[in-house]
Each structure stands twice: as C-alpha cells, then as structure tokens.
Design a protein around this motif. Sequence first.
Motif, PDB file in Angstrom:
ATOM      1  N   ASP A  50       0.861  -1.180   0.000  1.00 47.25           N
ATOM      2  CA  ASP A  50       0.000   0.000   0.000  1.00 47.25           C
ATOM      3  C   ASP A  50       0.899   1.231   0.000  1.00 47.25           C
ATOM      4  O   ASP A  50       1.558   1.530   0.990  1.00 47.25           O
ATOM      5  N   LYS A  51       0.934   1.962  -1.108  1.00 50.37           N
ATOM      6  CA  LYS A  51       1.836   3.100  -1.238  1.00 50.37           C
ATOM      7  C   LYS A  51       1.469   4.242  -0.299  1.00 50.37           C
ATOM      8  O   LYS A  51       2.336   4.991   0.150  1.00 50.37           O
ATOM      9  N   GLN A  52       0.185   4.389  -0.007  1.00 52.58           N
ATOM     10  CA  GLN A  52      -0.236   5.500   0.839  1.00 52.58           C
ATOM     11  C   GLN A  52       0.126   5.278   2.303  1.00 52.58           C
ATOM     12  O   GLN A  52       0.656   6.166   2.971  1.00 52.58           O
ATOM     13  N   THR A  53      -0.163   4.085   2.816  1.00 53.78           N
ATOM     14  CA  THR A  53       0.087   3.808   4.234  1.00 53.78           C
ATOM     15  C   THR A  53       1.472   3.236   4.488  1.00 53.78           C
ATOM     16  O   THR A  53       1.880   3.066   5.639  1.00 53.78           O
ATOM     17  N   LYS A  54       2.216   2.918   3.414  1.00 55.87           N
ATOM     18  CA  LYS A  54       3.547   2.325   3.519  1.00 55.87           C
ATOM     19  C   LYS A  54       3.500   0.985   4.268  1.00 55.87           C
ATOM     20  O   LYS A  54       4.414   0.648   5.014  1.00 55.87           O
ATOM     21  N   THR A  55       2.418   0.232   4.078  1.00 53.21           N
ATOM     22  CA  THR A  55       2.269  -1.069   4.712  1.00 53.21           C
ATOM     23  C   THR A  55       2.223  -2.159   3.647  1.00 53.21           C
ATOM     24  O   THR A  55       2.077  -1.871   2.447  1.00 53.21           O
ATOM     25  N   ARG A  56       2.318  -3.400   4.084  1.00 53.16           N
ATOM     26  CA  ARG A  56       2.295  -4.519   3.143  1.00 53.16           C
ATOM     27  C   ARG A  56       1.479  -5.665   3.711  1.00 53.16           C
ATOM     28  O   ARG A  56       1.336  -5.819   4.923  1.00 53.16           O
ATOM     29  N   THR A  57       0.957  -6.487   2.829  1.00 53.76           N
ATOM     30  CA  THR A  57       0.223  -7.696   3.192  1.00 53.76           C
ATOM     31  C   THR A  57       0.864  -8.874   2.476  1.00 53.76           C
ATOM     32  O   THR A  57       1.076  -8.812   1.259  1.00 53.76           O
ATOM     33  N   ALA A  87      10.092   9.974   3.501  1.00 57.14           N
ATOM     34  CA  ALA A  87       8.916   9.227   3.057  1.00 57.14           C
ATOM     35  C   ALA A  87       8.924   8.985   1.554  1.00 57.14           C
ATOM     36  O   ALA A  87       8.460   7.942   1.073  1.00 57.14           O
TER      37      ALA A  87
END
Length: 307
Positions: A48-55, A243
């Motif tokens: 997720d580019k916006q939240t800088k998270t991954r699944t 960021a």
Amino acid sequence: MTTRLISKVANDEIGGTVLSDLKEAGIDTSHVIISDGGNTTFVYVIIDKQTKTRTCIITSGYPPMVPSDLTMSSLSTALQDVSLLYLDGYSHEMALAAAKQADQMKIPILVDAEPERTREELGGLLSLASYIVCSGKFPEKWTSIPSIPSSLLEILLQYPRAQFAIVTLGENGCMMLERSKCGDDYETEAVDIENVAESLRLKVHKDDILPTCVSSKFMKLSGRGPGTIFARLLIGTAESIPASELVDTTGCGDAFIGAVLHGLSTEMPPEMMLPFACQVAGIKCRAIGARSGLPWLSDPRLAKFLC
C-alpha cells in the motif's frame, strides 16, 4: 567467504527460478533437496503506497523438508568447514536436526526467533543458540514481560548458551543485550536494566541521519524477574529515511540478520555491527522486493561501517 544453503524446493518453475537466482548470487545450492512433486514456497506481497504497509499471502512449500530428506552423513558434509549456522525456524524438525549436528561439531548457531513460531518449534533451537535475533513482538510473547530490556534479560537467563539477544524495532532501530564473556562479578550491586535503557536513550542523537549505536558498560543487571546477569545493553538507531524514498519494507528483518551474520563472520564489534545492520536494512527499503534493494559490500553507503 561463501554461503551454503540447506533447504528444499519442488521441481516446478518457481523452484527452478529460486535455484537459478541463488546460484547467480554465488550461493552453494548443492545441498538443496529437489522434490519430484508438490510446490515450492512462494509469497505474494501487496504494498500500500499511501500507508507504507504490506500484506503477505504465503503458500507453504509441499512436501515440507523433514530430517529424513538428508542422511546424517549428508548433513555432516553440508556442515563441514562451516563457521556459523543460521536457522530461521521454518521446517522446525529439520532445523533442530541441523542444530543438534552443528552443536556436536562445535559450530555457533544464530536463531531467528519469530513471534509466529510456537514453543514446540523454537524451544529446542533456542536452547542450542549462540545468538538470538527477534522482532519487536517476540520478547513479550516469549517471556510475558512487556518491557523489551527486561524481556531480553529474561531470554538470556532462560538460554545461558546465548551470547547475545537482539530485538529489531523497525524505524526505532534495535536493542541488544550482550552477555559478558569474562563471567559475573558477584560482589557488585545489580543495576535495574530499565534504568540503564533509559540512560542510553538519553544519549541517542535524534538528529543523526545515519544509524548510530550507544552502549552501557558491562555490569550486573536485574530485570522484572529474580535473576541477574553480567552483561551490557546496546541501542542502535535506524536510518532516517524520507517518506519519498521509502518503497517497500519486505525483507528488512532478513536484511538486518544477513548483515549481523556478516558482522559475526568478520568479527565486527557490536558497536559497529548494529548500525551496519540497520544501514543495510534501510538501503533495502528503497526498492521493491526482498532482494532487489540489497546492497553489495562495495556500496559506498556502507563504507563508513566497513573501514
């Protein structure tokens, strides 16, 4: 310095790609088992580019690697002339068999203690570990102590063979508790490890861009439990990454451990090894995928830590 892999893949397209990539990187894959059927482990990673998270969506390899895949003579051959064994806890029966053989051969063992692993999977490995590296959630899960410094102390008390335990803390760097090699000084008063940790945090330079490290002296330390240990505490900071440059954190923990393995293999002092490992992990964050962003030792961004 060479790296040898003991693992298992299937004779499918993914397995072939894995072996080809590892061989290209100079990894000795001669002890990798190739099964006739099944599938090789693979992972889909959604970023997720916006939240800088991954699944991560994991498909485990089948059939899994088990001790019977390698005879004892083959395992001994695979460990011949090895100076350090790294185990990630996957295929825990096979990992324990390798650890026991390495222990007989007097080979130091580094164990990656992931919070997803059960006590059945990790307990035997940790009892043989020379070094322990874990993520931020592991110490409290393993010890039921919410404070990281006190939980690291409890881990070293539980596993007296471990020379150090490191916890990785993402953008907050890492913390390491290193046991003294000179024995305990029973005549000194024990110091609360929480107070030591707080004093070290005050010494950390918040405006440093590159990773740094602060360390206590060796002393008798006490935590939340009854035991004490003669050790020192180290805090390593992470690189301050803008960021706009943070792309993908997949594999950062593995990159950190890889750098620790290099540090141990080259007898790098912990005061340099921790910021070096944090720097390697920080560089990896700037590219998509677990391996594409990994730096080579010739990378100028590592020069400060290798001189």
